[in-house]
Enzyme design. Structure first.
Site, PDB file in Angstrom:
ATOM      1  CG  HIS A   1      -2.209   1.094   1.116  1.00 14.55           C
ATOM      2  ND1 HIS A   1      -1.693   2.367   1.017  1.00 14.55           N
ATOM      3  CD2 HIS A   1      -3.376   0.843   1.248  1.00 14.55           C
ATOM      4  CE1 HIS A   1      -2.778   3.112   1.024  1.00 14.55           C
ATOM      5  NE2 HIS A   1      -3.717   2.306   1.207  1.00 14.55           N
ATOM      6  CB  SER A   2       1.640   3.660  -2.577  1.00 14.40           C
ATOM      7  OG  SER A   2       2.403   4.695  -2.752  1.00 14.40           O
TER       8      SER A   2
END
Length: 953
Positions: free
Chosen positions: A809-810
């Site tokens: 998850h950026s």
């Protein structure tokens, strides 16, 4: 011809110890006979298990010996049938030996003995091959009943030194053997260690021998008995003379003697149960407020204004108004009845209306609970009862969540369609209130002691604040501290099932310790031990970290009666107002450490769970200081603290009965929920992998309902073998202290990696897999400004091929430098792998632009599953390398979350191939996506963007 005198002729005399010896011989013959026959006829078959066979596994388990094959199964069943007669007589004779007028415990133990015998017949004659579920129900019931049977026999053992000695030996050995047997079973079941099942089998057989041996000790006691058979005419004559029992009298100063010496009363048991249910209702309503509030900042992506309702718990400030305080105390039952609003909230359709109902219920519940404690301040017996009910209510709430995979079934985010038991909860509330009204026609304010409390009330209030926060944030769900110490595969520590039951057991132990040893619980030594536990669970992983969690659990529950009893001495308005106000501050504090990017001043406390834990213990220390001021220096307490009078002892016993029943229920849940680990992918013959990525929005759907079941249905129907879940960490008060991976993994038959835990300060990343997870590591990516970006790097065994899976998850769009550094980190991490790899991710980038070219690059070696897909693809991406991509699809979310489900199909052990699209009729049926989602689809889920799946040559 029958005898002419009424006493009759003695036909036979059977020495009492013969009953025990016959029982022992028949029981051992059943097990050992089946073992001998099984080894002789089916040796290699009965040592075979789901992972290994002979010669790796070379000794059979009890279950495979007695239940799988004929004739060993018949040998076992015949001798167990012979054993049943002596068994019932043995239970009856032990009851006769230990019973006395007005005594309760012998009756309870006898009832447990009969129950064990009946359930033994259940799992004996209903084998796992006949009906696996019913066999397990009978088996777990038998095992659970073994605990009170063993402890009851020890407590009632007549004053015979030989019998007492051997009972202690057998009981100690039995319970000590449980630990290694569970360890080696987990080594076999989870880790698949060769030979572990053989070692487990030896411990399992030892448990059988020790269990039978424990009952064989009755032969020593029964030497004083003779079973006389007479031939008589007419009614039999004879008194009901009971053997004298000197044990409880001898041990009257011990907890068992003090608590369980009185007779049993069902009305009093009903009173205790009703009080505990009201405690359960309090905690259910309080814990539902956070998850109801959380819905609004989720959709506003920041502060919404609705967060102010968390201050509903400061309602005890109204008790500072004397006329209102007197009215509330006089009408406590009526005030309790109003808290049903929290249970009825699920009937309100709109999220705003439901939040309003819950917040009002919290307002009334905190006000009423505080008033009930204050009203009992002059009556230690009544005050202890109310504190016990409140504390056991927390345990009941935690067990309810344990049974329902971390969702409380009476929460307002639950209803019948997603697993709620709301109607049952309301019905039980009505029954409990009816009992309370029946016994309590009125309430009085009580009389306060003449001694004025010493020190400022603020210290007592701060202690309560730390206590309330600790109980809510750490113990309202049995899996919370387990995911704190979780650090990926291979498993090196506790798992939510079965070890959640250990946390619940520690809660019960802590409460009993606080009731029986209050002078020890309030010492600085005990505080120091609790502080060490808090430091260990915060700083360490695996088993060592969990031992710290158990230590802290015992301390928090033990100090609760002490801190509350001290706080009610002070003015309730200002004391409990400050307590709940500081509790709310702590709630915000422990959310701010991860939500720092969305709140004013958030960066000041960024990633400081250690500060939260330290503050909690400092607050509790204030309460400890206040209790010591008001109790003096506690004497050295070598024995337990008895209740002040017989009535108090009798009352205490019923709350302990309820606690014991809840502990047995917890153990049963742990057994029934234990995972099977026999998972299979959907299309194992074609060696395909179907993988997906989904941002699940913390398992709250668009209408504020818990969404696990809806997610599970879609994942099952899409036939996903792998799925990465993002925004999945719900283990905070504001999110309900939940773990969605538990339901999904159990219902879908998948291994689960929770990912970085709550003490890692991320929004969560999780992995579910139909394939065994061989190894996994958790990563926190560079995030100098914005929120932390979590990642999981797992190695799975996909159809015999080791395959790397990355879930990532950026960071947020507002922090471009963070996202650049994170893309470089992931490119390097993926580039180091030479195995087939899949990335399931949330990248916050446009196709072909910016950081996309770090993820899809020569350095990473990864390829986009469909580089031509540019439409509205800002977040979710699936990348791969060293394997053949065969299909790609996008499925609409309906109202489950704010993000679609993207899925891809891959073939193991095949070259990557090109980007040429082919029609579906050229694709093997096993490689096709389900037709269920074509056209309009089902329940709002349909293929969209392309309006159909894409397939590649």
């Amino acid at each position: 011809m029958p005898p002419k005198h009424r006493d009759g002729d003695v036909v036979a005399i059977i020495p009492g110890d013969y009953i025990s010896w016959v029982h022992t011989a028949a029981a051992y013959a059943a097990f050992l006979g089946a073992l001998v026959v099984g080894i002789a006829l089916h040796y290699k078959k009965i040592v075979q298990n789901e992972h290994f066979g002979y010669p790796i596994e070379w000794f059979p388990s009890v279950s495979s010996t007695i239940g799988d094959r004929y004739p060993e199964r018949a040998v076992f069943q015949v001798f167990i049938a012979i054993c049943s007669g002596p068994r019932f007589v043995l239970v009856f004779l032990f009851y006769c030996l230990t019973n006395r007028p007005g005594s309760t415990l012998p009756k309870v133990v006898a009832g447990v003995g009969v129950f064990r015998t009946l359930t033994c017949g259940g799992w004996t004659y209903v084998t796992s091959t006949d009906d696996h579920m019913r066999h397990d129900i009978f088996m777990v019931s038998y095992l659970v009943a073994t605990i009170p049977w063993t402890l009851g026999c020890l407590a009632l053992s007549p004053p015979n030194p030989t019998a007492i000695k051997y009972r202690k030996y057998f009981a100690s050995a039995f319970f000590a053997t449980l630990v290694p047997s569970l360890y080696f079973f987990l080594q076999h079941k989870i880790h698949r260690v060769p030979g572990a099942y053989t070692i487990y089998a030896f411990f399992e057989w030892s448990l059988v021998l020790l269990d039978v041996g424990f009952d064989a000790v009755t032969a020593v006691d029964f030497k004083s008995f003779e079973v006389v058979i007479k031939d008589v005419k007419g009614m039999a004559r004879g008194g009901k003379t009971r053997v004298a029992d000197a044990v409880l009298e001898k041990e009257k100063n011990k907890p068992v003697g003090q608590v369980f010496h009185a007779g049993f009363s069902w009305p009093e048991m009903a009173d205790a149960s009703a009080d505990v249910y009201m405690g359960f209702t309090f905690w259910s309503i309080l814990t539902s407020l956070g998850v109801s509030v959380w819905y609004f900042p989720l959709w506003y992506m920041g502060l919404s204004g609705y967060e102010v309702v968390i201050m509903a718990s400061v309602s005890p400030c109204l008790l500072g108004i004397a006329p209102l305080r007197r009215w509330v105390i006089r009408n406590l039952s009526l005030m309790q009845a109003t808290t049903i609003l929290g249970l009825l909230a699920y009937l309100v359709h709109s999220p705003e209306g439901r939040l309003g109902s819950v917040s009002l219920a919290v307002f009334l519940s905190c006000l009423t609970t505080t008033a009930s404690w204050f009203a009992a301040r002059g009556n230690p017996t009544k005050l202890e009862a109310r504190i016990s009910a409140w504390s056991i209510g927390l345990i009941a709430s935690s067990i309810a969540k344990f049974a329902c995979q971390t969702n409380n079934p009476v929460w307002p985010i639950m209803h019948a369609e997603n697993g709620g038991w709301n109607k049952t909860g309301i019905a039980l509330f009505v029954v409990a209130m009816a009992r309370i009204w029946q016994r309590s026609p009125g309430n009085s304010a009580g009389s306060q002691g003449s001694e004025k409390p010493k020190g400022p009330s603020a210290l007592a209030a701060l202690g309560l604040a730390g206590l309330f926060f600790g109980l809510h944030s750490l113990l309202s769900d049995s899996s919370t501290m387990i995911v704190w110490v979780w650090d990926g595969y291979p498993i090196r520590g506790p798992i939510a099932v079965p070890h959640g039951a250990w946390t619940i057991f520690a809660m019960g132990v802590g409460l009993l310790f606080g009731l029986f040893y209050p002078n020890v619980a309030r010492t600085w030594t005990a505080f120091g031990v609790g502080s060490v536990g808090a430091a260990v669970v915060t700083s360490f992983h695996h088993w060592f970290g969990y031992y710290g969690a158990l230590t802290l659990t015992v301390y928090l529950m033990a100090i609760a009666p002490v801190l509350i009893s001290n706080a009610v001495r002070f003015a309730p308005g200002r004391t409990f107002f400050l307590a709940f106000f500081m509790y709310n501050f702590m709630v915000l504090f422990h959310v701010w450490v991860v939500a720092y990017a969305f709140v004013p001043g958030g960066p000041l406390v960024r990633e400081h769970t250690d500060w939260v834990m330290a503050t909690m213990m400092i607050l509790i220390s204030c309460g400890v200081f206040s209790t010591l001021q008001n109790s003096g220096s506690p004497p050295k307490q070598k024995s337990f603290q008895p209740a002040p009078n017989p009535a108090a002892r009798r009352q205490r016993s019923y709350y302990i009965y309820v606690l014991l029943l809840l502990q047995l229920l917890s153990a049963s849940v742990a057994y029934l929920r234990f995972p099977s680990y026999n998972y299979q992918p959907y299309h194992k013959d074609s060696k395909t992998i179907t993988a997906g990525i989904w941002t699940i929005h913390f398992s709250i759907d668009n209408d504020m309902w818990s969404s696990e079941r809806r997610m599970g249905n879609l994942i099952r129907e899409a036939e996903l073998d792998l799925i990465g879940l993002l925004e999945s960490d719900n283990q905070r008060i504001i999110m309900g202290m939940r773990d969605s991976t538990q339901y999904l993994a159990e219902e879908l038959g998948m291994w689960a990696d929770y990912g970085p835990g709550p003490n890692k300060h991320t929004w969560g990343a999780a992995l579910l897999s139909k394939f065994p997870i061989i190894n996994s590591t958790h990563h926190l990516l560079p995030s100098p400004v914005g929120e932390l970006a979590p990642a999981i790097h797992a190695v799975i065994d996909a159809h015999g091929v080791l395959t790397d899976v990355f879930v990532f998850h950026s960071g947020q769009e507002e922090d471009p430098e963070d996202r650049r550094l994170q893309s470089e980190y992931m490119a390097d991490l993926m580039g180091r792998s030479t195995r087939p790899s899949i990335l399931l991710s949330y990248l916050v980038t446009e196709t072909g632009k910016g950081n996309y070219n770090n993820y899809v690059s020569e350095k990473s070696g990864m390829k986009d599953i469909d580089p031509s897909d540019w439409e509205d693809r800002w977040c979710e991406y699936i990348l791969y390398k060293n394997m053949k991509r065969t299909g790609y699809a996008r499925i609409s979310r309906s109202t489950i979350t704010d993000t679609e489900l993207q899925i891809g199909k891959f073939a193991v052990d095949q070259p990557e191939g090109g980007n040429e699209l082919i029609p579906e009729d050229q694709v093997h049926p096993d490689m096709r996506f389900p037709a269920l989602f074509r056209g309009e689809g089902v329940r709002g889920h349909a293929y969209h963007v392309f309006n159909e799946p894409r397939y590649y040559a």
